[in-house]
Write a protein that holds these residues in place. Structure first.
Motif, short mmCIF file in Angstrom:
data_model
loop_
_atom_site.label_atom_id
_atom_site.label_comp_id
_atom_site.label_asym_id
_atom_site.label_seq_id
_atom_site.Cartn_x
_atom_site.Cartn_y
_atom_site.Cartn_z
N LEU A 163 2.83 9.10 -6.42
CA LEU A 163 1.60 8.81 -5.66
C LEU A 163 1.31 7.31 -5.68
O LEU A 163 0.95 6.72 -4.65
CB LEU A 163 0.42 9.59 -6.25
CG LEU A 163 -0.95 9.34 -5.62
CD1 LEU A 163 -0.93 9.65 -4.12
CD2 LEU A 163 -2.03 10.17 -6.32
N LEU A 175 1.00 4.85 -2.39
CA LEU A 175 -0.19 4.07 -2.09
C LEU A 175 0.12 2.58 -1.99
O LEU A 175 -0.54 1.86 -1.22
CB LEU A 175 -1.25 4.32 -3.16
CG LEU A 175 -1.75 5.77 -3.27
CD1 LEU A 175 -2.70 5.92 -4.45
CD2 LEU A 175 -2.43 6.22 -1.99
N ARG A 182 -0.91 11.54 0.60
CA ARG A 182 -1.75 11.42 -0.60
C ARG A 182 -2.48 12.72 -0.89
O ARG A 182 -2.50 13.20 -2.03
CB ARG A 182 -2.77 10.29 -0.37
CG ARG A 182 -3.75 10.09 -1.51
CD ARG A 182 -5.04 9.45 -1.03
NE ARG A 182 -5.71 10.24 0.00
CZ ARG A 182 -6.36 11.37 -0.22
NH1 ARG A 182 -6.43 11.88 -1.45
NH2 ARG A 182 -6.92 12.03 0.76
#
Length: 750
Positions: free
Chosen positions: A616, A620, A574
């Motif tokens: 991203l 996540l 991240r």
């Protein structure tokens, strides 16, 4: 007797007394919760001594047993923690407890091991943590957190839940109607700032009575657990902030309006303040504390009370300031003769221009003795105030680490400061320091290393060796007998760079520009509050460490089953992606600014940003600790199945992490890199921004930042008003495999 010794003797008397008949039943309860296989293997008992101290040894006559002797209940918890981490190499994390994986039979201690705290107080929480992190937590999450605190030796936690229930009763007692009271109280995700006197009123609807009652019931679960674990709660007191209607009920009372706060309209700020020297103030204080004692028992003498958090006093006259504080202490001690006033020292930094040394001294001098006030030097690791105020002019204070503004997610820490700073301050000439603590605005597990380090430093007379500490920390984090060389190297890199950030211009939080409202200027290399400047080279730190973790996961596949290892893989990935986002943003702006570029060139330059946001979000979604749905689920749980109430709670939760106010007054302050926020919210904003840049290049019209800002606020309002509705159960959970996703990302973005 030295001044410091005298202070220690006082605070030892204020905390649970050191007697051989220490109540260890709560620590046995912790063993039952977290290590059920090991019940009966530990012997916990009190011992004579001063302060918080413990001794760990093999149980005599009991093969495979371990004994923890302790002078206080909290020291017993810390002794148990020392054993399970140093001998058992297991730990309890914010991501979950691994204590149940402690080996059987228990590892031998051999030569007895002793330990003792170097300060009488180990503090935890910021008032705003009760908004940014625990606003909607149920007791299951509180239970894990309280066990985490006790084991790490925290003995003085803040305890705000249930405050409104008592406050409302006090307001009713002095004649205010429910309508007048609830016009003053804010929504559930914003209660800390009402308690601070920064805000009043609500947006999105009036706070339901049911929420007030439920939080009061939750507090009745939290406080007994704190006490049985050896912690002394810091409870609220009556601050003086009152509904505006108070002035009409008591026209002769000394009520003044506070200053405005963070750009909010007057209707939502400029809180009315009943001055402590008015006779009504001690009356309401007495009522508040009495009702609180009746509700929870006589469990503490510590009271949190902040009158000027980002809110300047009505007057700067030193006699006025002294009168405010002296009457505040008098009101507390009239209700509780042993009351200790606890206040956050943030005001002395955030409003440093107002709070000159003369004014600080006058305000603190109103406290009749040095043992009547305890100051949290909130941001000591970067902006200490104790040294400019002559150790708060002799008043007791706590060395604190402030972190994670708004609960933002970004890897950062200053290990040299939090290991060396407290020791130096403790032994400084004339020091009145009596504690160490954590005052992060939001608790995010990505920086748990620096939180652990400060609490561990409170049990070491010399600064921790950072390199050795990080290696031992990672060893028990990954449940390995000895840390593989790749992992030792990876954490050596992170410990000496990312987590040893001594750049004062970019500390506490490093915010990603991906989370900010898009614009053509002003995003990159911000410094000061909410910096975006990245104080390290991404390739030689984040990427290098990530590649070492990934390599180890392939050579040692068993690590993939360790939740904390998987979390760290996601966390590093991240951070890599959001750092890379800056490079692609700079390229986009460069292309857009070029007189030779075409609309298509701008569109192509913007596509990597949207691709990165999508990737991203996918990353996540693979880990339960990065889900918007968890925050929303926690909020909606308090609705008891009432759909309209659930929507109200969800709006409050969504608004905090986006607009933070009805019209974006603190837009993006509490931004979160969570699956569901990144892809849907940030993705929509950046797509609209890129479309605007393409449009200006096509039309030749000037870029209008004001118009763009309004578009972004509109997107935020739309996102805030959404609800999960009848979404399927699967929507709330994770999807995808972390390690497969990371392999793909490394190929795309390195």
């Amino acid at each position: 007797m030295s001044r410091f010794t005298g202070l220690c003797l006082f605070v030892l008397a204020a905390l649970p007394h050191a007697l051989a008949d220490v109540d260890v039943s709560g620590i046995y309860g912790l063993v039952e919760r977290r290590m059920p296989r090991h019940v009966g293997k530990f012997t916990l008992k009190g011992m004579d001594g001063e302060g918080d101290a413990f001794v760990i040894s093999d149980t005599k006559g009991h093969s495979g047993g371990v004994t923890v002797e302790c002078t206080t209940t909290n020291a017993c918890a810390r002794g148990l923690y020392t054993y399970v981490t140093e001998f058992g190499e297991v730990d309890i994390w914010w991501t979950g407890s691994r204590l149940h994986e402690l080996a059987l039979p228990l590892p031998k201690v051999g030569k007895p091991v002793s330990g003792s705290a170097i300060v009488p107080y180990r503090y935890h929480f910021n008032t705003v943590t009760f908004g940014y992190t625990t606003a909607f937590c149920g007791f299951d999450k509180w239970s894990l957190l309280l066990d985490w605190l006790a084991l790490r030796g925290v003995n003085l936690p803040l305890a705000w839940n249930g405050y409104e229930k008592i406050l409302i009763e006090v307001f009713q007692e002095v004649g205010l109607s429910d309508a007048e009271i609830f016009e003053f109280i804010t929504g559930p995700a914003f209660l800390p700032w009402n308690r601070f006197g920064n805000e009043q009123g609500s947006w999105g609807g009036t706070l339901p009575v049911q929420f007030v009652e439920d939080q009061f019931a939750l507090q009745k679960q939290i406080l007994p657990r704190m006490v049985e674990l050896g912690m002394t709660p810091i409870l609220p007191a009556f601050t003086g902030f009152v509904p505006r209607a108070m002035a009409s009920h008591y026209p002769n009372a000394s009520i003044v309006n506070g200053s405005s706060w963070s750009g909010f309209l007057t209707a939502l700020t400029n809180d009315s303040f009943l001055e402590p020297f008015d006779p009504l103030f001690p009356q309401m204080q007495k009522s508040f504390i009495t009702k609180q004692q009746e509700a929870y028992g006589n469990i503490t003498h510590f009271y949190t009370l902040d009158q000027y958090n980002e809110n300047d006093p009505f007057s700067g006259n030193t006699s006025y300031l002294s009168s405010v504080s002296s009457n505040t202490v008098d009101s507390l001690r009239a209700a509780d003769a042993d009351a200790m006033w606890v206040l956050q020292g943030w005001l002395f930094f955030s409003s440093e221009t107002f709070w000159t040394n003369d004014r600080v001294e006058a305000y603190l001098s109103g406290a009749p003795s040095d043992d009547s006030v305890l100051i949290l030097d909130l941001y000591t690791e970067a902006q200490p105030q104790w040294n400019r105020t002559n150790s708060y002019f002799g008043k007791q204070w706590v060395w604190c680490q402030l972190h994670d503004y708004g609960g933002n997610i970004g890897m950062e820490g200053n290990l040299p400061a939090i290991t060396q700073g407290p020791i130096a301050a403790l032994h400084a000439n004339g020091s009145s320091m009596v504690g160490m603590g954590l005052t992060m605005e939001g608790q995010e597990p990505g920086n748990e290393l620096v939180y652990d380090a400060l609490l561990d430093q409170a049990w070491s007379t010399t600064p921790l060796n950072i390199s050795d500490y990080v290696t031992k920390w990672a060893t028990r984090r990954y449940q390995v007998k000895s840390l593989p060389l790749n992992l030792k190297e990876a954490w050596g890199i992170l410990g000496s760079t990312v987590f040893s950030n001594q750049d004062l211009a970019s500390q506490a939080t490093i915010k990603s520009i991906l989370e900010l409202s898009p614009d053509t200027t002003g995003l990159v290399n911000r410094t000061g509050h909410h910096p975006t400047k990245i104080p390290y080279d991404t390739n030689s730190t984040i990427l290098a460490a990530l590649e070492l973790l990934v390599q180890t996961s392939k050579s040692t596949p068993a690590l993939k089953t360790v939740p904390e290892f998987a979390f760290d893989i996601v966390e590093l990935s991240r951070q890599l992606l959001v750092n890379r986002f800056v490079d692609h943003y700079n390229n986009l702006i460069g292309v857009w600014n070029s007189t030779s570029s075409s609309p298509r060139d701008v569109l192509l330059a913007g596509q990597p940003l949207l691709n990165l946001i999508s990737d991203l979000d996918t990353l996540l979604f693979t880990n339960e600790n990065y889900l918007l749905s968890t925050w929303i689920s926690d909020a909606r749980q308090w609705a008891h199945g009432n759909a309209s109430y659930a929507a109200y709670l969800e709006y409050s939760a969504r608004n905090q992490i986006t607009l933070w106010g009805p019209d974006g007054e603190i837009n993006d302050y509490a931004s979160k890199q969570w699956a569901g926020v990144v892809g849907e919210y940030y993705g929509a904003r950046w797509e609209a921004f890129i479309s605007t840049l393409v449009g200006t290049k096509t039309s030749g019209q000037a870029y209008n930042s004001t118009v763009v800002k309004q578009v972004m606020l509109s997107i935020g309002e739309t996102f805030s008003r959404k609800t999960w509705g009848s979404a399927s159960e699967e929507t709330w959970g994770t999807k995808g495999d972390t390690f497969t996703v990371v392999d793909v990302l490394l190929k795309h973005w390195t």
